[in-house]
Design an enzyme around this catalytic site. Structure first.
Site, PDB file in Angstrom:
ATOM      1  N   ARG A  79       0.832  -1.208   0.000  1.00 21.51           N
ATOM      2  CA  ARG A  79       0.000   0.000   0.000  1.00 21.51           C
ATOM      3  C   ARG A  79       0.867   1.258   0.000  1.00 21.51           C
ATOM      4  O   ARG A  79       0.544   2.248   0.655  1.00 21.51           O
ATOM      5  CB  ARG A  79      -0.951   0.010   1.205  1.00 21.51           C
ATOM      6  CG  ARG A  79      -1.878  -1.180   1.296  1.00 21.51           C
ATOM      7  CD  ARG A  79      -2.820  -1.275   0.109  1.00 21.51           C
ATOM      8  NE  ARG A  79      -3.587  -2.490   0.181  1.00 21.51           N
ATOM      9  CZ  ARG A  79      -3.226  -3.640  -0.380  1.00 21.51           C
ATOM     10  NH1 ARG A  79      -2.111  -3.713  -1.087  1.00 21.51           N
ATOM     11  NH2 ARG A  79      -3.972  -4.717  -0.263  1.00 21.51           N
ATOM     12  N   SER A 202     -11.136  -0.863   2.973  1.00 22.16           N
ATOM     13  CA  SER A 202     -10.329  -1.220   4.143  1.00 22.16           C
ATOM     14  C   SER A 202      -9.719   0.051   4.718  1.00 22.16           C
ATOM     15  O   SER A 202      -8.881   0.690   4.078  1.00 22.16           O
ATOM     16  CB  SER A 202      -9.229  -2.208   3.748  1.00 22.16           C
ATOM     17  OG  SER A 202      -9.797  -3.397   3.248  1.00 22.16           O
ATOM     18  N   GLU A 303      -5.325   3.654   5.805  1.00 25.93           N
ATOM     19  CA  GLU A 303      -5.015   3.618   4.376  1.00 25.93           C
ATOM     20  C   GLU A 303      -5.384   4.923   3.677  1.00 25.93           C
ATOM     21  O   GLU A 303      -4.627   5.405   2.843  1.00 25.93           O
ATOM     22  CB  GLU A 303      -5.747   2.446   3.690  1.00 25.93           C
ATOM     23  CG  GLU A 303      -5.076   1.098   3.869  1.00 25.93           C
ATOM     24  CD  GLU A 303      -5.558   0.092   2.842  1.00 25.93           C
ATOM     25  OE1 GLU A 303      -5.885   0.496   1.712  1.00 25.93           O
ATOM     26  OE2 GLU A 303      -5.601  -1.094   3.160  1.00 25.93           O
TER      27      GLU A 303
END
Length: 312
Positions: A79, A202, A303
């Site tokens: 990520r 998420s 995130e």
């Protein structure tokens, strides 16, 4: 295959699968754009966008010129990319320059994909849904459809109603909007908005821990081999598992009347249950972060790029 930054990501995946190309089918159903995909290095069901990116055309805000960054220069990680890293001085800590947009603004992305009507089933949950073993090859169309079904079962798809609004109309292929809308109506049994889908996906990244810290986790905590930011071996664990086992179960809200809450289908999704403000989401996020840290000594990192507030 070259796609401009503003191209709808799932439209791009559908286009590639339709051409008989392998490499992004496991990333079906992820909301957002092609440009965002490389900033975040999106990943799901055994694939990451990094494995298919050849180069990214960018505007360098510092040097004031267009550049072509290669896959190697993008420094992809979990990520993470050089694009995203340029916004932060530390995890969840905005840098003095550029934030909340990377130094390099994505203009287009060139992908190197394989001519193949089949792809590898690289994830256990997906393999179970397809009735095959991990590592087997299946039709990329079947993989795409299975991914969409699995994501829908966890509330991890967009609410298709958003593309019926004036602001979003025309930003996604109309035939795919119709398919998504019919599928959502069938799953829900009605034509109402699905608040489990009103999320950023998420919300927290899966922590990658030093082996010594991972050894302190309960025996049944998920453990996967991973690499720490400094390049040394580490252990990845599940943010969803930590959240659930710290006492924040599906549907958790900070109060009975709170307008923000965890999805009733997936603990990793922070959702707007109707009328939630950014402050409501931050309150929920910090409550979860604090609880996980108390229970396991791990501070979850978000995130999403958070603007105008702190979620350290």
């Amino acid at each position: 295959v070259n796609a401009e930054a503003g191209c709808n990501w799932d439209d791009f995946v559908d286009y590639c699968v339709g051409l008989g190309l392998e490499g992004v089918e496991g990333l079906s159903g992820i909301p957002g754009t092609v440009g965002a995909s490389v900033v975040q290095n999106i990943g799901a069901y055994g694939q990451e966008v990094a494995s298919s990116v050849e180069s990214v055309e960018v505007w360098d805000r510092k040097d004031k010129q267009t550049k072509e960054l290669t896959n190697r220069e993008l420094h992809f990680g979990y990520r993470m990319s050089a694009l995203k890293a340029s916004m932060y001085s530390a995890p969840a800590t905005p840098a003095a320059d550029f934030f909340p947009t990377p130094r390099y603004v994505v203009l287009s992305v060139t992908f190197a994909l394989h001519h193949s009507a089949t792809g590898v089933v690289g994830y256990g949950q997906l393999a179970k849904a397809l009735g095959v073993e991990v590592g087997e090859r299946m039709s990329t169309t079947d993989i795409r459809n299975a991914v969409l079904n699995v994501r829908a079962s966890k509330g991890m798809l967009e609410d298709s109603h958003r593309y019926l609004t004036e602001a979003m109309r025309g930003t996604k292929k109309s035939e795919l909007v119709a398919i998504a809308h019919n599928a959502q109506r069938t799953q829900a049994g009605n034509d109402e908005p699905d608040y489990n889908r009103h999320s950023c996906g998420s919300f927290f990244m899966n922590p990658i821990l030093p082996k010594e810290q991972a050894a302190k986790l309960p025996e049944d905590a998920p453990r996967f081999s991973a690499t720490l930011p400094d390049g040394t071996p580490g252990v990845k664990t599940s943010a969803a598992w930590l959240i659930d086992h710290a006492g924040f179960h599906k549907g958790y809200k900070t109060s009975e009347n709170a307008t923000a809450g965890l999805s009733t289908m997936h603990t990793l999704a922070l959702t707007n249950r109707g009328g939630a403000s950014a402050a409501d989401i931050v309150n929920l996020a910090k409550t979860v972060q604090d609880g996980v840290e108390r229970a396991y000594g791990i501070r979850l990192v978000p995130e999403p790029v958070v603007i105008g507030m702190s979620l350290k």
